[in-house]
Design an enzyme around this catalytic site. Structure first.
Site, mmCIF file in Angstrom:
data_model
loop_
_atom_site.group_PDB
_atom_site.id
_atom_site.type_symbol
_atom_site.label_atom_id
_atom_site.label_comp_id
_atom_site.label_asym_id
_atom_site.label_seq_id
_atom_site.Cartn_x
_atom_site.Cartn_y
_atom_site.Cartn_z
ATOM 1 N N CYS A 115 -8.168 -27.813 12.792
ATOM 2 C CA CYS A 115 -9.230 -28.719 12.380
ATOM 3 C C CYS A 115 -8.467 -30.147 12.824
ATOM 4 O O CYS A 115 -9.120 -31.340 12.808
ATOM 5 C CB CYS A 115 -10.382 -28.813 11.565
ATOM 6 S SG CYS A 115 -10.538 -26.618 11.873
ATOM 7 N N CYS A 140 -7.133 -28.054 7.828
ATOM 8 C CA CYS A 140 -6.545 -27.147 8.078
ATOM 9 C C CYS A 140 -5.532 -27.490 9.736
ATOM 10 O O CYS A 140 -6.168 -28.743 10.741
ATOM 11 C CB CYS A 140 -6.826 -25.444 9.186
ATOM 12 S SG CYS A 140 -7.429 -25.513 10.194
ATOM 13 N N HIS A 200 -6.187 -21.510 11.322
ATOM 14 C CA HIS A 200 -7.603 -22.065 10.142
ATOM 15 C C HIS A 200 -7.684 -20.637 9.736
ATOM 16 O O HIS A 200 -8.619 -21.091 8.975
ATOM 17 C CB HIS A 200 -8.125 -22.347 11.686
ATOM 18 C CG HIS A 200 -9.275 -22.177 11.229
ATOM 19 N ND1 HIS A 200 -10.356 -23.732 11.594
ATOM 20 C CD2 HIS A 200 -10.321 -21.584 11.649
ATOM 21 C CE1 HIS A 200 -11.582 -23.272 10.232
ATOM 22 N NE2 HIS A 200 -11.667 -21.942 10.649
ATOM 23 N N ASP A 232 -7.969 -7.297 0.341
ATOM 24 C CA ASP A 232 -7.130 -7.511 1.527
ATOM 25 C C ASP A 232 -7.979 -6.904 3.101
ATOM 26 O O ASP A 232 -9.080 -5.953 3.273
ATOM 27 C CB ASP A 232 -5.670 -7.176 1.232
ATOM 28 C CG ASP A 232 -5.868 -5.665 1.558
ATOM 29 O OD1 ASP A 232 -5.698 -5.066 2.938
ATOM 30 O OD2 ASP A 232 -6.811 -4.367 0.950
ATOM 31 N N CYS A 247 -13.215 -28.814 8.099
ATOM 32 C CA CYS A 247 -11.459 -27.912 7.070
ATOM 33 C C CYS A 247 -10.319 -29.275 7.345
ATOM 34 O O CYS A 247 -10.621 -29.916 8.600
ATOM 35 C CB CYS A 247 -12.241 -27.050 8.603
ATOM 36 S SG CYS A 247 -10.333 -25.832 7.934
ATOM 37 N N GLY A 270 0.633 3.864 1.953
ATOM 38 C CA GLY A 270 0.952 3.841 3.206
ATOM 39 C C GLY A 270 0.717 5.549 3.737
ATOM 40 O O GLY A 270 -0.206 6.280 4.676
ATOM 41 N N GLY A 271 -0.281 6.201 2.845
ATOM 42 C CA GLY A 271 -1.374 6.600 2.884
ATOM 43 C C GLY A 271 -2.847 7.110 3.885
ATOM 44 O O GLY A 271 -3.314 7.912 5.228
ATOM 45 N N PHE A 272 -3.368 5.846 3.828
ATOM 46 C CA PHE A 272 -3.977 5.275 5.279
ATOM 47 C C PHE A 272 -3.455 4.927 6.493
ATOM 48 O O PHE A 272 -4.835 6.176 7.449
ATOM 49 C CB PHE A 272 -4.826 4.459 5.191
ATOM 50 C CG PHE A 272 -6.159 3.769 5.480
ATOM 51 C CD1 PHE A 272 -6.925 4.216 5.716
ATOM 52 C CD2 PHE A 272 -5.552 2.523 6.756
ATOM 53 C CE1 PHE A 272 -8.311 3.614 6.605
ATOM 54 C CE2 PHE A 272 -6.446 2.091 7.243
ATOM 55 C CZ PHE A 272 -8.066 3.053 7.601
ATOM 56 N N ASP A 306 0.748 -1.146 0.142
ATOM 57 C CA ASP A 306 0.020 0.374 -0.097
ATOM 58 C C ASP A 306 0.796 1.420 -0.020
ATOM 59 O O ASP A 306 2.074 1.102 0.044
ATOM 60 C CB ASP A 306 -1.319 0.050 1.204
ATOM 61 C CG ASP A 306 -0.747 0.058 2.961
ATOM 62 O OD1 ASP A 306 1.022 -0.265 2.779
ATOM 63 O OD2 ASP A 306 -1.296 -0.350 3.518
ATOM 64 N N GLN A 324 -11.633 7.218 -5.473
ATOM 65 C CA GLN A 324 -11.660 7.990 -4.389
ATOM 66 C C GLN A 324 -13.781 8.464 -4.681
ATOM 67 O O GLN A 324 -13.916 8.355 -5.542
ATOM 68 C CB GLN A 324 -11.057 8.712 -3.177
ATOM 69 C CG GLN A 324 -9.702 8.073 -3.440
ATOM 70 C CD GLN A 324 -9.943 7.419 -1.609
ATOM 71 O OE1 GLN A 324 -10.879 7.632 -1.233
ATOM 72 N NE2 GLN A 324 -8.867 6.767 -1.080
#
Length: 375
Positions: free
Chosen positions: A309, A306, A335, A266, A304, A94-96, A92, A189
């Site tokens: 589980c 993973c 998980h 994300d 599941c 960095g602005g946020f 990203d 935006q």
């Protein structure tokens, strides 16, 4: 070198599935990107993240520029080598984080001056500096530097902010230059305003980017308002480029976003939830802290595969969380990331089969059942 490209494979309504090709490998879309804020997905080894099905990770420009610094990472061979992840990375801008984390920040046309939340040191982030940092990190997908105002805000404030971001988008494009094998995404935006979103989309397309993000959502507006915006915002962007919804989200947010034409997402939620004793399953959220799990020999989710589980009971997961053991966050994070990637694969398959509506109905029906009955 493999050229970067986006190939749409199938559509079902507005939902899309495809592939982003990069020199470091394919990114299957819709894609969920685990967040590696400080060059690590907390509680996970990179190989384990890959085992969950992740094709790409997200790194954070703001955090990495402050510690250990982009220059240091560059000297050590770039972010991929530094964190032992040889597949694509998106960073990203960095602005946020500057807007939400930094102290004593001052916004001007040039950029943002701020003091680090870590040690109070003074820094400047501009479109040019953001592009330089992301070049030093060596990320495969670079994000434009933008301003993201918190919602709600009045329309005049949102419009001014959006137009500043569009001027910064042009400067980001100019500073990015020609970098074969790397992609630059613009960020739309405009808050929840359809006309401002359209103006932003037009400005970005006139500059020209390799992909387009829908920014400024998941900042407190609520799911109904977010979906209302997504009913029009993705369609204002090019159909032949990837569309990225930043910072989203919960599983039902993700399914709703894909339904409306989003290709990439994300969120820190799977890993953050894992560290706080929350597990995401087909039947909704499970709070492993609850006493009802203390004697339960069953897995979190019997379907599941993973490690959490496959090899551990709810009783064990409850015990290690209550005991403050590190393995608790490790197993629950694995998980959650596994569940998220399984969700993405399910949507990719459903879109390819032209059965997304049925997938969505089944997804909601399973969640409405709630967790399994206590023992």
């Amino acid at each position: 070198m493999v050229e970067t490209s986006f190939e749409l494979k199938a559509r079902d309504g507005r939902a899309r599935t495809g592939v982003i090709n990069t020199p470091r490998g394919e990114i299957r879309t819709p894609a969920f990107m685990p967040v590696g804020t400080a060059a690590t997905v907390k509680g996970m080894l990179p190989g384990s993240v890959r085992d969950t099905g992740a094709d790409i990770l997200l790194g954070n420009t703001y955090h990495l520029m402050l510690r250990p610094s982009a220059e240091r990472i560059a000297r050590l061979g770039g972010l991929h080598r530094f964190m032992n992840w040889d597949r694509p990375i998106l960073t990203d801008s960095g602005g946020f984080q500057v807007m939400s984390l930094a102290e004593l920040r001052k916004l001007t046309e040039e950029g943002v001056t701020f003091r680090s939340h870590i040690d109070g040191s003074k820094h400047m982030l501009s479109p040019e500096r953001s592009m330089e940092i992301q070049r030093l990190l060596g990320s495969d997908i670079v994000m434009c530097f933008d301003e993201c105002p918190a919602l709600p805000a009045d329309k005049a404030r949102i419009a001014d902010s959006m137009r500043l971001s569009m001027r910064w988008a042009q400067r980001s494009r100019d500073a990015f230059g020609d970098r074969p094998g790397h992609m630059l995404f613009g960020i739309q935006q405009g808050g929840l305003e359809e006309d401002l979103r359209a103006e932003s989309a037009e400005a970005l397309q006139s500059i020209g980017f390799d992909g387009y993000a829908v920014g400024g959502l998941a900042v407190g507006e609520g799911q109904e308002a977010m979906f209302g915006c997504l009913d029009f915002a993705p369609e204002q962007l090019p159909h032949d480029k990837p569309r990225y919804l930043m910072g989203v989200g919960k599983p039902d947010d993700i399914v709703g976003a894909v339904k409306r034409g989003i290709d990439m997402m994300d969120c820190v939620l799977p890993s953050r939830s894992g560290r706080t004793g929350q597990a995401w399953t087909r039947r909704g959220q499970v709070n492993i802290k609850n006493a009802r799990h203390a004697d339960d020999p069953r897995p979190l989710d019997e379907h599941c595969t993973c490690p959490a589980c496959r090899s551990y009971s709810r009783a064990y997961l409850h015990h290690v969380f209550r005991s403050g053991e590190m393995i608790s966050g490790m197993l629950l994070t694995w998980h959650n990331l596994h569940y998220y990637q399984e969700l993405m694969q399910g949507m990719r398959d459903a879109i390819a089969r032209q059965s997304f509506a049925q997938f969505e109905a089944d997804f909601h029906a399973q969640r409405q059942q709630g967790d399994i009955e206590p023992v």
